[in-house]
Design a protein around this motif. Structure first.
Motif: not given
Length: 282
Positions: A4, A43-50, A73
């Protein structure tokens, strides 16, 4: 792997504030814009920042400053090309030169560290890393056993090795940081027999391991949760060096340290960011 990316346009005096705020919601790597009018956060996409988290964050500052942002991205392989265009060597108090391998060496500095940071935090640009390097440079680490907790690029662990540490260990929750740290150890010709790097959190430190110095340049909330665990792995009369928080947060950090029998030895402040050196008395 994709990351991200968040481009933030803001006044220069709010850059450090937004870095700290964005770190709290999961962003881990930051780069100031060359013109000083904002920053890039990753940030890594798996952090799932909304997206709603980001919107709520900036809404809190609407009455204080103008700010715009754009989410996107970036692919893993594109990071170094972008970074190389903007990266400048860092001079730490005429003691340490932090540079990339495409920059020339400079013999006027007693210590040089070469890094290729990829998506990892810790190039020397940020005030927290700068202060940690400066404090470490004045310590006698010959033969010491050192742990870098949340190593990012591995820059602190590498300095410990350069200063003669006998054992250097490092961990980070980010797989890419582990990869990057190993690469940077090689770039600095550190003997592979003295260092170990792994992916994990504070609970993954081997139970029997103890260190003369533990380094932790992490955000405030993680530090407050981790200090009690880190203290258990500091040798008697060993040291803990902390940064990653503002000067205004010192009291909260020091209260937790005092609860863990850690005594403040020295501290520094740079552009409102703080660094603390503490001694274990337990």
């Amino acid at each position: 792997m994709s990351y991200i990316s968040l481009e933030v346009n803001c006044h220069e005096e709010f850059i450090e504030i937004f870095m700290a705020e964005l770190a709290e919601i999961g962003f881990s790597t930051f780069q100031e814009k060359e013109d000083g009018n904002g920053l890039f956060a990753y940030s890594e996409e798996n952090q799932k920042i909304e997206a709603s988290q980001i919107e709520e964050l900036f809404q809190q500052y609407e009455s204080l400053t103008s700010v715009t942002y754009e989410l996107g991205s970036v692919e893993k392989e594109n990071w170094n090309a972008d970074w190389e265009k903007n990266y400048q060597p860092i001079e730490v108090e005429n003691k340490i030169l932090v540079r990339a391998d495409f920059h020339p060496s400079n013999p006027k500095f007693p210590t040089e560290i070469v890094v290729t940071p990829k998506m990892s935090f810790g190039t020397g640009h940020h005030e927290t890393t700068y202060q940690m390097l400066n404090l470490m440079h004045d310590m006698d680490l010959k033969g010491a056993e050192v742990l870098d907790a949340g190593c990012g690029t591995g820059i602190l662990a590498i300095l410990a090795a350069i200063k003669g540490a006998g054992k250097v260990e490092a961990y980070d929750i980010d797989e890419w940081a582990v990869e990057n740290t190993n690469e940077n150890f090689l770039l600095n010709s550190v003997d592979s027999s003295i260092y170990k790097v792994w992916q994990g959190e504070v609970q993954t430190i081997p139970q029997a391991s103890s260190y003369d110095l533990i380094l932790a340049n992490i955000n405030k909330n993680i530090l407050l949760a981790d200090i009690q665990h880190l203290q258990k792995h500091i040798k008697k009369t060993g040291f803990l060096m902390l940064s990653g928080f503002y000067e205004n947060d010192n009291r909260d950090i020091l209260n937790e340290c005092e609860n863990c029998s850690l005594e403040l030895i020295s501290q520094s402040v740079r552009n409102q960011w703080s660094a603390l050196l503490l001694k274990n008395n337990k």
